[in-house]
Motif scaffolding. Structure first.
Motif, PDB file in Angstrom:
ATOM      1  N   THR A  56       0.836  -1.207   0.000  1.00 57.02           N
ATOM      2  CA  THR A  56       0.000   0.000   0.000  1.00 57.02           C
ATOM      3  C   THR A  56       0.869   1.254   0.000  1.00 57.02           C
ATOM      4  O   THR A  56       0.630   2.187  -0.781  1.00 57.02           O
ATOM      5  CB  THR A  56      -0.945  -0.014   1.223  1.00 57.02           C
ATOM      6  N   LEU A  60       1.379   4.213  -2.890  1.00 54.89           N
ATOM      7  CA  LEU A  60       1.307   5.659  -2.677  1.00 54.89           C
ATOM      8  C   LEU A  60       2.600   6.332  -3.136  1.00 54.89           C
ATOM      9  O   LEU A  60       2.563   7.368  -3.799  1.00 54.89           O
ATOM     10  CB  LEU A  60       1.031   6.000  -1.211  1.00 54.89           C
ATOM     11  N   LEU A  67      -1.919  11.945  -7.237  1.00 57.98           N
ATOM     12  CA  LEU A  67      -2.971  12.154  -6.235  1.00 57.98           C
ATOM     13  C   LEU A  67      -3.524  13.566  -6.405  1.00 57.98           C
ATOM     14  O   LEU A  67      -2.845  14.554  -6.140  1.00 57.98           O
ATOM     15  CB  LEU A  67      -2.385  11.964  -4.829  1.00 57.98           C
ATOM     16  N   CYS A  69      -6.223  15.072  -4.951  1.00 55.69           N
ATOM     17  CA  CYS A  69      -6.653  15.751  -3.720  1.00 55.69           C
ATOM     18  C   CYS A  69      -5.762  15.287  -2.575  1.00 55.69           C
ATOM     19  O   CYS A  69      -6.037  14.257  -1.953  1.00 55.69           O
ATOM     20  CB  CYS A  69      -8.109  15.423  -3.403  1.00 55.69           C
ATOM     21  N   ALA A  72      -7.154  13.950   0.625  1.00 48.64           N
ATOM     22  CA  ALA A  72      -7.877  12.678   0.604  1.00 48.64           C
ATOM     23  C   ALA A  72      -6.926  11.491   0.693  1.00 48.64           C
ATOM     24  O   ALA A  72      -7.308  10.370   0.397  1.00 48.64           O
ATOM     25  CB  ALA A  72      -8.726  12.591  -0.656  1.00 48.64           C
ATOM     26  N   VAL A  73      -5.708  11.726   1.105  1.00 49.03           N
ATOM     27  CA  VAL A  73      -4.718  10.654   1.153  1.00 49.03           C
ATOM     28  C   VAL A  73      -5.171   9.514   2.066  1.00 49.03           C
ATOM     29  O   VAL A  73      -4.940   8.344   1.771  1.00 49.03           O
ATOM     30  CB  VAL A  73      -3.320  11.185   1.557  1.00 49.03           C
ATOM     31  N   SER A  75      -8.250   8.441   2.691  1.00 49.37           N
ATOM     32  CA  SER A  75      -9.241   7.634   1.971  1.00 49.37           C
ATOM     33  C   SER A  75      -8.570   6.821   0.880  1.00 49.37           C
ATOM     34  O   SER A  75      -8.897   5.650   0.670  1.00 49.37           O
ATOM     35  CB  SER A  75     -10.308   8.535   1.357  1.00 49.37           C
ATOM     36  N   TRP A  76      -7.632   7.434   0.178  1.00 47.98           N
ATOM     37  CA  TRP A  76      -6.920   6.722  -0.882  1.00 47.98           C
ATOM     38  C   TRP A  76      -6.173   5.516  -0.313  1.00 47.98           C
ATOM     39  O   TRP A  76      -6.227   4.421  -0.865  1.00 47.98           O
ATOM     40  CB  TRP A  76      -5.952   7.680  -1.578  1.00 47.98           C
ATOM     41  N   VAL A  79      -8.719   2.715   0.685  1.00 46.51           N
ATOM     42  CA  VAL A  79      -9.235   1.993  -0.484  1.00 46.51           C
ATOM     43  C   VAL A  79      -8.165   1.059  -1.044  1.00 46.51           C
ATOM     44  O   VAL A  79      -8.439  -0.101  -1.372  1.00 46.51           O
ATOM     45  CB  VAL A  79      -9.731   2.982  -1.562  1.00 46.51           C
ATOM     46  N   THR A  80      -6.944   1.551  -1.140  1.00 47.68           N
ATOM     47  CA  THR A  80      -5.856   0.727  -1.672  1.00 47.68           C
ATOM     48  C   THR A  80      -5.608  -0.478  -0.779  1.00 47.68           C
ATOM     49  O   THR A  80      -5.452  -1.609  -1.262  1.00 47.68           O
ATOM     50  CB  THR A  80      -4.575   1.573  -1.819  1.00 47.68           C
TER      51      THR A  80
END
Length: 190
Positions: A56, A60, A67, A69, A72-73, A75-76, A79-80
């Motif tokens: 993960t 990133l 990215l 936003c 929103a890291v 949330s990203w 989800v990942t």
């Protein structure tokens, strides 16, 4: 980064983008516990959690420039991590180190504990729903039992203005999410 503003978070992500090791350390410190919790929800074995976390963070690291936003890291990352966990769980279902002789073991979704897990999840959702205000609970029930209903129908059934349905739904789902997370944290502490 618990009491961090959106601007502070965006600044940390931008600093990480620029290669600032302290910014990366802050991101890991802030989000690693949340990512570990996600892995626990999927019942990922502890020896695999580190690999999924590493994948993960690597994702990133490789995609932080894309990215859109920065705020929103979190949330990203969530989800990942969920995607990696789903992939790991699916892979677990396909692996079979010994020949399976019994037909019931080869049926997907028929794991011995699958019924228990579904029952626990259903009980958790029922407990959380019971804590919602009546108006929110009724709206979610109507939307779940008749997903194709238009807002005009829901408005008539519930005696609720059409303009209140979306915000009420958002508040209900947000509160339900928090209640479910609290319930899961309480279960993990036991």
């Amino acid at each position: 980064m618990r009491h961090t503003t959106v601007d502070d978070l965006a600044a940390v992500v931008c600093a990480a983008r620029a290669g600032d090791e302290q910014a990366w350390a802050r991101l890991v410190e802030a989000y690693a516990p949340r990512l570990r919790l996600i892995a626990r929800r999927f019942r990922i074995p502890p020896d695999q959690v580190g690999d999924l976390l590493q994948a993960t963070w690597l994702q990133l690291f490789n995609g932080i420039d894309r990215l859109q936003c920065p705020e929103a890291v979190g949330s990203w990352l969530a989800v990942t991590m969920r995607r990696f966990c789903l992939h790991a769980v699916a892979g677990r279902d396909r692996e079979c180190p010994v020949p399976v002789l019994d037909d019931w073991l080869t049926q997907p979704g028929d794991a011995p504990d699958s019924d228990l897990l579904r029952a626990e999840q259903a009980a958790s959702v029922r407990r959380a729903l019971a804590q919602l205000p009546e108006r929110q609970r009724r709206l979610l029930w109507q939307m779940a039992t008749d997903p194709d209903a238009h807002y005009t129908e829901l408005s008539a059934r519930l005696g609720m203005p059409i303009g209140a349905i979306g915000p009420t739904r958002a508040r209900a789902l947000g509160r339900l999410r928090r209640l479910l997370l609290d319930d899961e944290r309480a279960t993990l502490r036991v």
